[in-house]
Write an enzyme that holds these catalytic residues in place. Structure first.
Site, short mmCIF file in Angstrom:
data_model
loop_
_atom_site.label_atom_id
_atom_site.label_comp_id
_atom_site.label_asym_id
_atom_site.label_seq_id
_atom_site.Cartn_x
_atom_site.Cartn_y
_atom_site.Cartn_z
N CYS A 1 0.85 -1.21 0.00
CA CYS A 1 0.00 0.00 0.00
C CYS A 1 0.87 1.25 0.00
CB CYS A 1 -0.90 0.03 1.25
SG CYS A 1 -1.98 -1.36 1.40
N1 SAJ Z 1 6.97 2.10 8.62
C1 SAJ Z 1 8.04 2.82 9.12
N2 SAJ Z 1 7.83 3.73 10.10
C2 SAJ Z 1 6.57 3.95 10.62
C3 SAJ Z 1 5.49 3.21 10.10
C4 SAJ Z 1 5.70 2.29 9.11
O1 SAJ Z 1 9.18 2.64 8.67
O2 SAJ Z 1 6.44 4.77 11.53
C5 SAJ Z 1 7.18 1.14 7.54
C6 SAJ Z 1 6.76 -0.26 7.90
O3 SAJ Z 1 7.83 -0.96 8.50
C7 SAJ Z 1 6.40 -0.85 6.53
C8 SAJ Z 1 5.86 0.35 5.78
O4 SAJ Z 1 6.36 1.52 6.46
O5 SAJ Z 1 7.55 -1.34 5.89
C9 SAJ Z 1 4.35 0.42 5.75
O6 SAJ Z 1 3.92 0.25 7.08
P1 SAJ Z 1 2.39 0.59 7.54
O7 SAJ Z 1 2.40 0.62 9.04
O8 SAJ Z 1 1.90 1.77 6.84
O9 SAJ Z 1 1.62 -0.73 7.17
P2 SAJ Z 1 0.84 -1.13 5.85
O10 SAJ Z 1 1.65 -0.98 4.64
O11 SAJ Z 1 0.28 -2.48 6.14
O12 SAJ Z 1 -0.30 -0.04 5.76
C10 SAJ Z 1 -1.59 -0.39 6.09
C11 SAJ Z 1 -2.41 0.65 5.43
N3 SAJ Z 1 -3.78 0.22 5.40
C12 SAJ Z 1 -4.50 0.46 4.28
O13 SAJ Z 1 -4.05 0.96 3.30
C13 SAJ Z 1 -5.91 0.04 4.34
C14 SAJ Z 1 -2.30 1.97 6.17
O14 SAJ Z 1 -3.28 2.88 5.69
C15 SAJ Z 1 -2.51 1.77 7.63
O15 SAJ Z 1 -2.40 3.03 8.29
C16 SAJ Z 1 -1.43 0.84 8.14
O16 SAJ Z 1 -1.70 -0.43 7.51
C17 SAJ Z 1 -1.49 0.69 9.64
O17 SAJ Z 1 -1.75 1.70 10.32
O18 SAJ Z 1 -1.19 -0.41 10.11
#
Ligand code: SAJ
Length: 448
Positions: A288
């Site tokens: 995403c």
């Molecule tokens: N990440 C960081 N630092 C952070 C947060 C994330 O490096 O502070 C990295 C994670 O390790 C990962 C990537 O970014 O590699 C994405 O992480 P994510 O927490 O955004 O997780 P996703 O990709 O599963 O995003 C989903 C998304 N959900 C949808 O699109 C419906 C996002 O909108 C959500 O906010 C997120 O999950 C969530 O909050 O868990």
């Protein structure tokens, strides 16, 4: 369940009118379809089934069709017993035959929207699905696109494909966009209790989409158009991508000034308003966050504008795997060990903690860079028994054995179940890119 009021619509003379469909949705006789039975489509199918609808799932992958009809769940968040019960009760079925659309009253499209190597949208799956829908579309059909995409997709791409059938939107058939917000592995928020945004081509479309989802989901949020609905999702995920880029740059700046960025973030997070913590890491993974913002920047370029924040954040996030490889090389160097020939164990290869998905995982980039500089790279991840890297299949090694044999251990994904203290005891050196060793004091630890 949300009460959704649908304004009484003027009675049209045509068969299969909005009012007739609204009634079928209200009394649950509407036959519901979902195209794409992945981490979005399958949970949604179960919620619609649980609300009392008969649901037909459609997928081109025979393996998924077979598993569902055998009552087997292949999605981490979908309870197998619940799925099996619905299949046994003949309330949920799956097929690869799109002609069933002739018999369906509503149809949700939840197929992938990946990026091409050129960072341009790949609409192949959406176009293929819409070609099938157009082939079997009939009066009274409600179509809802859920795949994350650029603003204008529903109006400019999907609508013309469906109108080829001669049917007119808003009277003969109804078309909405409703962004998927599934967060795989999230124990608190699942499909039923995540507010659902719905925007239609016409008000009648919006109302029907809201009515359908309002029967199964706790809250429906109507918006005025499909473009607004498409943009809502892009804002949500671009917000994350840019803030992660910002905090990764903060980590680089703090490194240069000898400041502990993790301590800075934790202290800033005590601010009870106007701040939301993000954390630096080895890069941006998942299907995403690294992808969705480029659907927006692609569209803005078509309209002669430049989404500069997205490009900048993308550059910074894309640099992090190289920064981590440098950190490993320097840490080995400080111990008079060249990276070339060094044995490096990567702890965790999934794109984020406690899941098994490696799509776009920064671990792959870090491992690729390390290998290109001559390191011997292995990995240990309890969620990922094997994976492919550069055409070669790798197997996850037993963690503590791997730690004992490595010259350097690097924590890329901070799964909760890792025995971190034991790892530090046994390791020659640990590079921690996730602050997983917060509070652990050892001269073996090098932090991002
Ligand atoms: N990440 C960081 N630092 C952070 C947060 C994330 O490096 O502070 C990295 C994670 O390790 C990962 C990537 O970014 O590699 C994405 O992480 P994510 O927490 O955004 O997780 P996703 O990709 O599963 O995003 C989903 C998304 N959900 C949808 O699109 C419906 C996002 O909108 C959500 O906010 C997120 O999950 C969530 O909050 O868990």
């Amino acid at each position: 369940m949300a009460t959704v009021c649908v304004e009484p619509m003027e009675r049209e003379e045509r068969p299969g009118t909005a009012a007739a469909l609204a009634e079928k949705i209200r009394n649950r006789t509407a036959r519901v379809g979902v195209i794409g039975l992945g981490y979005v489509g399958l949970p949604l199918s179960l919620e619609l089934c649980g609300a009392g609808f008969d649901v037909t799932g459609i997928d081109v992958q025979a393996g998924k069709v077979e598993a569902i009809n055998a009552g087997r769940s292949y999605i981490q968040d979908v309870d197998g017993a619940r799925l099996a019960d619905m299949v046994a009760a003949e309330r949920l079925r799956a097929t690869a035959d799109f002609s069933v659309i002739r018999e369906l009253d509503t149809l949700t499209i939840a197929v992938p929207t990946p990026l091409r190597k050129t960072k341009d949208p790949d609409m192949t799956y959406v176009v293929a699905a819409c070609e099938q829908v157009a082939r079997y579309a009939h009066p009274g059909l409600l179509v809802i696109l859920e795949s994350t995409t650029y603003p204008g997709t529903t109006d400019e791409l999907v609508l013309p494909m469906l109108e080829v059938s001669g049917l007119r939107v808003g009277t003969d058939f109804f078309l909405c966009f409703s962004p998927e917000r599934v967060d795989p592995g999230n124990a608190l928020y699942q499909t039923a209790n995540i507010p659902k945004v719905v925007g239609g081509i016409t008000p009648a479309c919006t109302e029907l989409g809201a009515l359908l989802y309002g029967q199964a989901l706790e809250r429906v949020v109507r918006v005025s158009s499909t473009k607004v609905a498409e943009m809502v999702k892009l804002l949500e995920n671009t917000f994350r991508m840019i803030n992660i880029g910002m905090v990764n740059e903060m980590a680089l700046l703090c490194e240069g000034m000898g400041i502990d960025v993790w301590e800075v973030i934790d202290a800033a997070a005590t601010k009870p308003f106007g701040f939301m913590p993000f954390y630096p890491g080895p890069g941006l993974g998942g299907h995403c966050i690294p992808i969705d913002p480029y659907y927006l920047s692609w569209k803005t370029r078509q309209t002669g504008m430049e989404a500069r924040f997205i490009e900048l954040a993308g550059a910074i996030n894309g640099q992090m795997p190289h920064f981590v490889a440098e950190k490993i090389q320097n840490a080995l160097n400080d111990r008079s060990k060249p990276l070339r020939g060094a044995r490096v164990l990567v702890m965790g290869v999934a794109y984020k903690r406690n899941i098994d998905d490696v799509r776009e995982s920064p671990a792959l980039d870090v491992m690729h860079v390390l290998r290109s500089r001559g390191a011997e790279v292995s990995y240990s991840d309890p969620y990922v028994p094997r994976m492919e890297l550069g055409g070669e299949v790798m197997e996850s090694v037993e963690l503590l054995d791997g730690v004992g044999e490595a010259d350097c251990v690097v924590i890329i994904t901070d799964h909760s179940e890792f025995p971190y203290r034991e790892v530090v005891e046994r390791a020659a050196m640990v590079v921690d890119t996730r602050n997983a060793l917060k509070g652990v004091v050892s001269d073996k630890i090098v932090r991002l």
